[in-house]
Write an enzyme that holds these catalytic residues in place. Structure first.
Site, short mmCIF file in Angstrom:
data_model
loop_
_atom_site.label_atom_id
_atom_site.label_comp_id
_atom_site.label_asym_id
_atom_site.label_seq_id
_atom_site.Cartn_x
_atom_site.Cartn_y
_atom_site.Cartn_z
N TRP A 130 0.99 -1.05 0.04
CA TRP A 130 -0.02 0.34 0.11
C TRP A 130 0.91 1.43 0.70
O TRP A 130 1.88 1.17 0.80
CB TRP A 130 -1.03 -0.46 1.46
N ASP A 211 -0.03 -4.77 9.72
CA ASP A 211 -1.57 -4.39 9.63
C ASP A 211 -2.29 -4.54 8.48
O ASP A 211 -2.27 -5.39 7.27
CB ASP A 211 -0.94 -2.83 7.95
N LYS A 246 -13.00 -1.09 7.18
CA LYS A 246 -13.81 -1.97 6.14
C LYS A 246 -15.01 -2.41 6.77
O LYS A 246 -16.08 -3.19 5.97
CB LYS A 246 -12.23 -2.77 5.51
N1 KET Z 1 -3.91 -0.50 6.20
C1 KET Z 1 -3.91 -0.75 4.63
C2 KET Z 1 -3.03 -2.29 3.67
C3 KET Z 1 -5.18 -0.24 3.88
O1 KET Z 1 -5.49 -1.10 2.45
C4 KET Z 1 -5.38 1.24 3.95
C5 KET Z 1 -6.34 1.50 3.12
C6 KET Z 1 -5.41 1.02 5.48
C7 KET Z 1 -4.30 0.83 6.05
C8 KET Z 1 -5.82 2.27 6.89
O2 KET Z 1 -7.07 2.54 7.47
P1 KET Z 1 -7.84 3.09 7.40
O3 KET Z 1 -8.49 2.65 8.84
O4 KET Z 1 -9.23 3.68 6.84
O5 KET Z 1 -6.80 4.22 8.28
N2 KET Z 1 -6.77 1.28 2.42
C9 KET Z 1 -7.28 2.31 0.86
C10 KET Z 1 -7.89 3.51 1.13
C11 KET Z 1 -6.76 4.63 1.77
O6 KET Z 1 -5.75 3.95 0.52
O7 KET Z 1 -7.24 5.58 2.19
C12 KET Z 1 -7.22 1.81 -0.53
O8 KET Z 1 -5.65 0.85 -0.27
O9 KET Z 1 -7.28 2.18 -1.13
#
Ligand code: KET
Length: 398
Positions: A130, A211, A246
């Protein structure tokens, strides 16, 4: 006065959302950002969330600041989900857990902690990962490198290369791992492969930072936590960032957690203290609404069961879309192999499309994938899957 301030071109994932919103194509499909949409292309509000929100609304309660590390019952819920409801480690008081602003916030606080207390450690991320993993760690002053992971040819993990790379790292180097639903490839380690990776982590005295943003979207909630629980079993030190964005469809509530497993209770007290200090210096305490919603759902047996059913329904719909897309593409381009669509897990599929093909999908068909070829399969539904398959077949055939 601000002439020296650099221009920010935007984040590759979030910028694409804006492009999509501005696109006037009536057939447009957003397969860029990692968000789950339902069979009608809508962002769902889970039933368990609706019930919890109703309880919270009657009576409406006051909003004090939460403690710097969040609600105690929320923290407990994070621990139970990650380590197992009856896991002995939960009784040992040596997990320093903090409610955070999403997994992003957990990664940031974790990265700040590493920079402060392990200043010579480097952080290694999978190739690819990511994009924000790299940005967050570098932004906290941690040097970032990458370890071999994805094998494009076989659409699997380059296990031998990964293991020998990990074997070359220094004590206390941090290795960022995705316990399930690898972002962006959808290619996960099997339990047997995890055992090998974690054995090297232990022998080399490396620090795993897991993560987990998609628990419940790969297999079961428990199976998706295999690597985390195995690390505990092996007695590894461990950082875990988790997210409810999610699996509770509560993206904007920004609810996540950071848990650090320490060797002793006394160390966990000191570690938690330093995490709180980091939080106090950035945003003081987490937002309360989402934390209360999670707390209500996770600590009520009926709502919890309902939630589990709803997560698995999302998981199963994504899987069904993988099969559907595969079958339409196979019918259109029988000489090509699309098995990867159904072997990859979670929200994402690395399609292997070239940047030019991705660009054509966007400009000619209004189908948005990341330039890296990552597709968010959770944006497909019975109404748009044929359209997307046709568009993909069109750009692939030339
Ligand atoms: N870790 C990973 C692996 C991940 O894909 C995301 C979000 C996050 C953490 C962030 O999670 P949050 O709890 O919402 O802070 N990924 C999606 C959204 C983004 O880029 O913010 C994505 O990859 O599209």
């Amino acid at each position: 006065m601000f002439k020296h301030v650099d221009f920010y071109a935007g984040d590759p994932i979030l910028e694409l959302v804006n492009e999509f919103l501005n696109d006037t194509n009536p057939n447009k499909v957003n397969l860029g950002i990692g968000i789950y949409y339902d069979e009608n292309g809508q962002l769902p509000v889970l039933e368990c969330v609706k019930i919890a929100e109703k309880r919270m609304a009657d009576p409406i309660s006051p909003r004090p600041y939460l403690p710097m590390d969040g609600l105690p019952s929320y923290k407990k819920a994070c621990q139970q989900l990650l380590f197992g409801k009856d896991a002995p480690i939960l009784q040992e008081n040596r997990i320093a857990t903090l409610a955070t602003i999403g997994a992003s916030g957990a990664l940031k606080v974790g990265a700040e902690f590493i920079n402060a207390w392990f200043p010579t450690s480097k952080c290694y991320v999978s190739d690819p990962t990511w994009v924000n993993h790299i940005a967050i760690f570098e932004g906290s002053g941690v040097e970032v490198g990458s370890y071999p992971y994805y094998d494009k040819k076989t659409v699997s993990v380059k296990l031998d290369a990964m293991l020998s790379f990990l074997n070359s790292l220094n004590k206390n180097d941090v290795v960022l791992l995705h316990p399930c639903c690898h972002n962006p490839t959808g290619v996960d380690l099997t339990p047997e492969q995890w055992d090998k990776v974690l054995e090297v982590m232990k022998n080399r005295e490396l620090i795993p930072f897991m993560d987990i943003a998609y628990q419940g979207f790969g297999e079961s909630l428990d199976e998706d936590a295999y690597a985390i629980r195995k690390s505990v079993e092996l007695g590894l030190p461990l950082f875990v960032s988790n997210s409810f964005s999610k699996n509770l469809s509560l993206y904007g509530e920004r609810i996540g957690g950071l848990s650090i497993i320490c060797p002793t209770e006394e160390e966990a007290v000191r570690v938690l203290g330093q995490l709180k200090l980091i939080v106090r210096r950035i945003y003081s305490s987490p937002p309360s609404h989402g934390g209360h919603v999670v707390d209500i759902i996770m600590n009520d047996d009926t709502l919890y069961e309902q939630w589990v059913g709803e997560v698995y329904a999302m998981r199963d719909r994504i899987k069904a879309m993988r099969f559907k897309l595969k079958s339409v593409l196979e019918a259109k381009l029988p000489e090509r192999n699309f098995d990867y669509l159904t072997t990859q897990k979670g929200m994402f599929s690395f399609t292997g499309l070239s940047p030019e093909q991705v660009e054509r999908l966007k400009t000619e068909f209004g189908v948005y994938l990341l330039a890296t070829s990552r597709m968010c399969v959770a944006g497909l539904n019975i109404h748009n899957v044929d359209y997307v398959a046709n568009a993909m077949a069109e750009v692939l055939k030339d």
